[in-house]
Design a protein around this motif. Structure first.
Motif, PDB file in Angstrom:
ATOM      1  N   ALA A 134     -52.952  -6.305   5.315  1.00 12.02           N
ATOM      2  CA  ALA A 134     -53.104  -5.271   4.272  1.00 12.02           C
ATOM      3  C   ALA A 134     -53.352  -5.912   2.912  1.00 12.02           C
ATOM      4  N   ALA A 135     -52.829  -7.120   2.719  1.00  6.58           N
ATOM      5  CA  ALA A 135     -52.977  -7.800   1.421  1.00  6.58           C
ATOM      6  C   ALA A 135     -54.303  -8.560   1.343  1.00  6.58           C
ATOM      7  N   VAL A 139     -51.545  -1.299   9.207  1.00  5.88           N
ATOM      8  CA  VAL A 139     -52.282  -1.746   8.009  1.00  5.88           C
ATOM      9  C   VAL A 139     -52.696  -0.530   7.176  1.00  5.88           C
ATOM     10  N   ARG A 189     -49.863   0.816   5.185  1.00  7.69           N
ATOM     11  CA  ARG A 189     -49.534  -0.032   4.040  1.00  7.69           C
ATOM     12  C   ARG A 189     -50.565   0.128   2.924  1.00  7.69           C
ATOM     13  N   ARG A 190     -51.840   0.186   3.344  1.00  4.46           N
ATOM     14  CA  ARG A 190     -52.907   0.339   2.345  1.00  4.46           C
ATOM     15  C   ARG A 190     -52.728   1.684   1.631  1.00  4.46           C
ATOM     16  N   GLU A 218     -48.586  -6.757   7.181  1.00  3.04           N
ATOM     17  CA  GLU A 218     -48.353  -7.093   5.763  1.00  3.04           C
ATOM     18  C   GLU A 218     -49.408  -8.102   5.284  1.00  3.04           C
ATOM     19  N   GLN A 276     -50.131   1.386  -0.778  1.00  4.17           N
ATOM     20  CA  GLN A 276     -50.530   0.583  -1.956  1.00  4.17           C
ATOM     21  C   GLN A 276     -51.278   1.481  -2.946  1.00  4.17           C
ATOM     22  N   GLU A 294     -45.476  -5.512  12.192  1.00  4.79           N
ATOM     23  CA  GLU A 294     -45.273  -5.241  10.768  1.00  4.79           C
ATOM     24  C   GLU A 294     -45.579  -6.485   9.925  1.00  4.79           C
ATOM     25  N   SER A 295     -45.130  -7.659  10.400  1.00  2.00           N
ATOM     26  CA  SER A 295     -45.397  -8.901   9.630  1.00  2.00           C
ATOM     27  C   SER A 295     -46.902  -9.156   9.563  1.00  2.00           C
TER      28      SER A 295
END
Ligand code: BV8
Ligand code: ZN
Length: 266
Positions: free
Chosen positions: A23-24, A255, A258-259, A20, A262, A16-17
């Protein structure tokens, strides 16, 4: 409390870390080594020496000196490895990297591998720093050569029709220069990326192993996937210790989620 989590929960947290950070990231650079092809049945460079090849040093075989000393032995070693590559199929790790490329604006896949498994898995922008095992050229004049069926189990390498020197695989041997174009593009990716992934490499061969150092110097986080510690592990922000074929699909799925999150925030 991280220490109380079991191994799988810890790995979940680390994934998960890592997800993150990835994904950014708008610009992702990846360096792969023989480990990413291990689960496809292609022996890693240092343990490709199974069976009858176990008593030879790959660094000796992959060199002009080794080729000059025994062209037949080097030729047979490459025909053996070429057959392993042709029999192999891309594994879920290769597929995950192709999926990550498809969801990332600027993505550069740099590989030390001489196999075509990244391409066969759908990766588009692949930089081969150490050449390609399925391509051949004359060791003397550089004339490209198309492998014939009878060359595959021949005791000696074929000879060049133009200068009669031996034909060799179009890979970069130790002591030989890396292709300038690919190396320059790889260095630019290392200089501009937001995150640098290091997958399945012992990190001992230069100048490839210098690329993550270039990224680290500009404080781009390094994320490593490798079941063993490598020469690059201590500079990694996150080290996911396990096989890339199992971990990369989990990482890229995290990822993707998360994307998606977003794009359509709740
Ligand atoms: C050069 C093609 C300029 C052939 C290969 C500093 C600067 C420049 C050069 C040097 C330098 N210091 C030393 C040198 C010389 C040399 C070098 O780096 N030597 C090392 C050993 C110290 N470098 C060179 O000679 C380079 N040339 O720089 O030219 C020059 C010119 C003239 C005079 C002076 C300088 C050329 C290097 C390229 C050599 N060719 N391959 C072929 O493949 O047959 S390198 C060879 O090693 C393979 O390509 C391989 O990819 C590469 C690196 O190995 P890895 O990919 O990391 O594989 P390895 O087996 O080591 O590790 C596998 C990893 O996978 C492990 O960590 C394992 O834990 C992990 N793993 C296992 N299973 C899994 C996994 N990971 C994930 N999932 C799994 N399931
Ligand atoms: Zn020639």
């Amino acid at each position: 409390m991280f220490a109380r989590l079991n191994m799988n929960e810890k790995m979940e947290r680390l994934i998960e870390s890592a997800a993150e950070i990835i994904a950014a990231a708008r610009r992702i650079a990846v360096l792969t080594g023989a480990g990413v092809s291990a689960e496809s049945g292609v022996g890693t460079f240092r343990d490709a020496q199974t069976g009858l090849w176990s008593r030879f040093d790959p660094q000796q075989l992959a060199s002009q000196e080794g080729f000059a000393a025994d062209p037949g032995r080097v030729w047979r070693w490459y025909m053996h490895r070429l057959e392993m590559v042709e029999r192999a199929r891309p594994n879920p790790g290769h597929a995950a990297l192709a999926a990550l490329e498809a969801m990332t604006p600027t993505f550069t896949l740099i590989t030390q591998n001489v196999d075509d498994l990244h391409e066969r898995a759908g990766s588009r922008n692949v930089l081969h720093l150490h050449g390609r095992i399925e391509r051949f050229h004359c060791n003397g004049c550089g004339l490209p050569y198309t492998l014939r069926m009878e060359d595959r189990d021949a005791p000696m390498p074929p000879t060049c029709t133009f200068c009669t020197d031996y034909i060799r695989p179009s890979v970069v041997w130790f002591g030989e220069l890396l292709p300038a174009q690919e190396l320059a593009e790889a260095q630019r990716a290392a200089e501009t990326c937001d995150v640098f992934l290091v997958i399945g490499t012992s990190g001992v061969v230069y100048p490839a192993a210098h690329l993550p150092v270039m990224a680290k110097r500009r404080a781009a986080p390094i994320i490593e996937v490798n079941p063993e510690e490598s020469a690059l592990s201590e500079m990694a922000e996150i080290w996911l210790s396990g096989p890339s074929g199992a971990l990369l699909p989990r990482l890229v799925e995290a990822v993707r989620l998360r994307r998606a999150g977003q794009e359509n925030p709740r």
